[in-house]
Design an enzyme around this catalytic site. Structure first.
Site, short mmCIF file in Angstrom:
data_model
loop_
_atom_site.label_atom_id
_atom_site.label_comp_id
_atom_site.label_asym_id
_atom_site.label_seq_id
_atom_site.Cartn_x
_atom_site.Cartn_y
_atom_site.Cartn_z
N TYR A 79 0.79 -1.40 0.06
CA TYR A 79 0.15 0.30 -0.09
C TYR A 79 0.64 1.62 0.08
O TYR A 79 1.60 1.25 0.69
CB TYR A 79 -1.02 -0.11 1.16
CG TYR A 79 -2.01 -0.27 0.85
CD1 TYR A 79 -2.89 0.97 0.47
CD2 TYR A 79 -3.33 -1.85 1.33
CE1 TYR A 79 -4.10 0.20 -0.25
CE2 TYR A 79 -4.66 -1.34 1.07
CZ TYR A 79 -4.86 -0.52 0.32
OH TYR A 79 -6.09 -0.45 -0.46
N GLU A 86 -0.49 4.75 -0.60
CA GLU A 86 -1.34 5.94 -1.03
C GLU A 86 -0.23 7.04 -1.08
O GLU A 86 0.00 7.53 0.51
CB GLU A 86 -2.24 6.31 0.11
CG GLU A 86 -3.97 5.28 0.09
CD GLU A 86 -4.44 4.49 0.47
OE1 GLU A 86 -4.81 5.20 1.30
OE2 GLU A 86 -6.00 4.68 0.35
N ASP A 91 -6.51 13.17 -25.35
CA ASP A 91 -6.31 11.13 -24.76
C ASP A 91 -5.52 10.80 -26.01
O ASP A 91 -6.31 10.27 -27.11
CB ASP A 91 -7.31 10.98 -24.88
CG ASP A 91 -7.70 9.80 -24.55
OD1 ASP A 91 -6.88 8.51 -24.47
OD2 ASP A 91 -8.90 9.19 -24.52
N THR A 101 -3.65 5.57 -21.43
CA THR A 101 -3.27 4.18 -21.12
C THR A 101 -1.92 4.00 -21.06
O THR A 101 -1.58 4.31 -22.18
CB THR A 101 -5.17 3.11 -21.60
OG1 THR A 101 -4.24 3.62 -23.62
CG2 THR A 101 -6.25 3.65 -21.74
N LYS A 127 -1.79 -0.22 -24.96
CA LYS A 127 -2.57 -0.68 -26.07
C LYS A 127 -1.14 0.04 -27.52
O LYS A 127 -0.05 -0.77 -26.74
CB LYS A 127 -3.38 1.03 -26.64
CG LYS A 127 -4.24 0.87 -26.25
CD LYS A 127 -5.72 2.14 -26.90
CE LYS A 127 -6.91 1.46 -25.77
NZ LYS A 127 -7.33 2.63 -24.77
N ARG A 142 -1.52 -2.67 -18.64
CA ARG A 142 -2.70 -1.95 -18.50
C ARG A 142 -2.67 -1.04 -17.47
O ARG A 142 -2.92 -1.21 -15.99
CB ARG A 142 -3.86 -3.08 -17.72
CG ARG A 142 -4.70 -4.07 -18.88
CD ARG A 142 -5.79 -4.84 -18.52
NE ARG A 142 -6.38 -4.24 -19.20
CZ ARG A 142 -6.70 -4.12 -20.97
NH1 ARG A 142 -5.67 -5.02 -21.10
NH2 ARG A 142 -7.76 -3.24 -22.02
N1 PLP Z 1 -9.50 6.92 -24.26
C1 PLP Z 1 -9.41 6.31 -25.88
C2 PLP Z 1 -9.25 6.85 -26.98
C3 PLP Z 1 -9.46 4.48 -25.66
O1 PLP Z 1 -9.82 4.52 -26.70
C4 PLP Z 1 -9.61 4.33 -24.65
C5 PLP Z 1 -9.99 2.80 -24.57
O2 PLP Z 1 -10.31 1.83 -24.98
C6 PLP Z 1 -10.25 4.45 -22.91
C7 PLP Z 1 -9.80 6.29 -23.18
C8 PLP Z 1 -10.13 3.89 -22.26
O3 PLP Z 1 -9.22 3.02 -21.24
P1 PLP Z 1 -9.64 1.65 -20.88
O4 PLP Z 1 -10.54 0.48 -21.15
O5 PLP Z 1 -8.21 1.81 -19.72
O6 PLP Z 1 -10.81 2.31 -19.56
#
Ligand code: PLP
Length: 433
Positions: free
Chosen positions: A51, A53, A206, A232, A235, A241
């Site tokens: 842990y 935090e 994002d 993320t 990918k 993950r």
């Molecule tokens: N943002 C984008 C552009 C995504 O394509 C995805 C998932 O496919 C996410 C966020 C979300 O990620 P997670 O599935 O890890 O919550």
């Protein structure tokens, strides 16, 4: 203390089956990849027991000497992997995944019911960018914030920036979100920056899908124009993950992003960080700075182009006409079939991809397109030659779908299954358990 084989043969057997499935299928889901053995080792390590935090040096539990060292190393590598100056950018590596990372940003810089604009989900955006239907606020983002999507110009398949500008001028969002789950082109960050500045909005990217490509500088760099960048880590970046949030260190629109975002992650929305994931992420981010990683990302893009050009040769309609990144979006509607049936037929031949809505679609359950990504099979050693063959396989599956009109049987299907059963591809053994 027993290993998995003795302690739980049931779970072991399921993992074995999944490993076999991953090994033998052509994995073309654009958001998936095969992470490395080294990342897996870190994720399966004793780091999961701890842990911690808080942030390095400011923890709520004792015994965090090495966890502090690990998280600091991970942060440094994250900034280095994306070529960022530590004086100008900071990063939080604790988000549990992409959706939580995004929601953490929203709660950090917005008040409930503040206005946001993200790319509409049926046009390639992600749920967490504020998706709602006329009947229902589907994503938590649209429940707690007021969402007005921007969309693609259906005639070109490109983001309609003129419309975004007009709508933003009227809607006056506090946050504009770039980034997508199914968009084969670069975003026009300078244009989006201009629009955000004109209405006094934050600009966030994002980059979940393309973060590996950004790290390798094979697509446009969002950091030059955005205030906040989320991603993320599993990918195209090929890590475990998880999620990350990058933020500018200087205040933006009067907000100290560093403290707002760190507080939103913990204690705002999360508790203890997943230190095993942070360990795996640190490993991935070291690799992301290597020449092999750059070569891999170049290959991801070349493979995707080879796939796109073969599909075009075969007469397919691609949204936006092609791809600048790791994915293509095929519009199957001109052929009178839908993505759901093609996904199903290809699945039977261990070709894994996903149905996807394309601009103008009526139904998300039976959408008119398929999304095909190149990162995973590039990790397995595929080059342009194999990706050209993949286009031919998909073409066979589409022909069966047209013939069968949804009936998943018949001798044509058997022929097809035989056809894809012996491709003779040089698959590398990159599926670690
Ligand atoms: N943002 C984008 C552009 C995504 O394509 C995805 C998932 O496919 C996410 C966020 C979300 O990620 P997670 O599935 O890890 O919550």
């Amino acid at each position: 203390d027993h290993g998995l084989n003795e302690a739980d043969p049931d779970v072991r057997a399921i993992i074995n089956k999944e490993k076999e499935r991953q090994f033998k299928s052509l994995e073309l889901i654009a958001s998936e990849n095969f992470t490395s053995r080294a990342v897996m080792e870190a994720v399966g390590s004793c780091l999961t027991n701890k842990y911690s935090e808080g942030l390095p040096g400011k923890r709520y539990y004792g015994g965090n000497e090495y966890i502090d060292e690990l998280e600091t190393l991970c942060q440094k590598r994250a900034l280095a992997a994306f070529h960022l100056d530590e004086n100008k950018w900071g990063v939080n590596v604790q988000p549990l995944s992409g959706s939580p990372a995004n929601f953490e940003v929203y709660t950090a810089i917005l008040n409930p019911h503040d206005r946001i604009m993200g790319l509409d989900l049926p046009h390639g955006g992600h749920l967490s960018h504020g998706f709602m239907t006329p009947k229902r606020r589907v994503s938590g983002t649209s429940i707690y914030f007021e969402s007005m999507p921007y969309r693609l110009d259906e005639s070109t398949g490109l983001v309609d920036y003129d419309m975004l500008e007009k709508t933003a001028t009227l809607f006056r969002p506090k946050l504009i979100i770039a980034g997508a789950s199914a968009y084969p082109r670069d975003f026009d960050y300078p244009r989006m920056r201009k629009i955000a500045d004109a209405v006094g909005a934050f600009l966030m990217m994002d980059m979940a899908h393309i973060s590996g490509l950004v790290a390798a500088s094979v697509v446009a760099d969002p950091f030059e124009y955005c205030d906040i960048v989320t991603t993320t880590t599993h990918k195209s970046l090929r890590g475990p993950r998880g999620g990350m949030i990058f933020f500018k260190k200087d205040p933006v629109l009067g907000v100290d992003l560093e403290s707002a975002i760190n507080n939103a992650v913990f204690p705002g929305l999360q508790g203890g960080p997943h230190n095993h994931t942070i360990g795996g992420l640190a490993v991935c981010l070291k690799h992301a700075q290597s020449p092999e990683f750059k070569a891999y990302q170049n290959q991801v893009v070349s493979n995707c182009r080879a796939l796109a050009s073969r599909l075009v040769e075969l007469g397919y309609t691609l949204v936006s006409g092609g791809s600048d990144n790791h994915l293509v979006l095929v519009d199957l509607r001109p052929l009178g079939i839908d993505g759901a049936r093609v996904e199903k037929i290809l699945d039977m031949a261990s070709i894994t991809l996903n149905k996807n809505s394309v601009p103008g679609d009526k139904s998300a359950l039976v959408p008119g397109g398929i999304r095909i990504g190149s990162p995973a099979m590039t990790t397995r050693g595929f080059t342009e030659r194999e990706f050209t063959a993949i286009a031919d396989f998909i073409h066979e599956g589409v022909k069966i779908t047209i013939d069968a009109k949804g009936l998943v049987s018949g001798s044509k299907l058997q022929e097809f299954l035989k056809f894809v059963a012996s491709p003779g591809f040089p698959l590398t053994d990159k599926v670690s358990d």
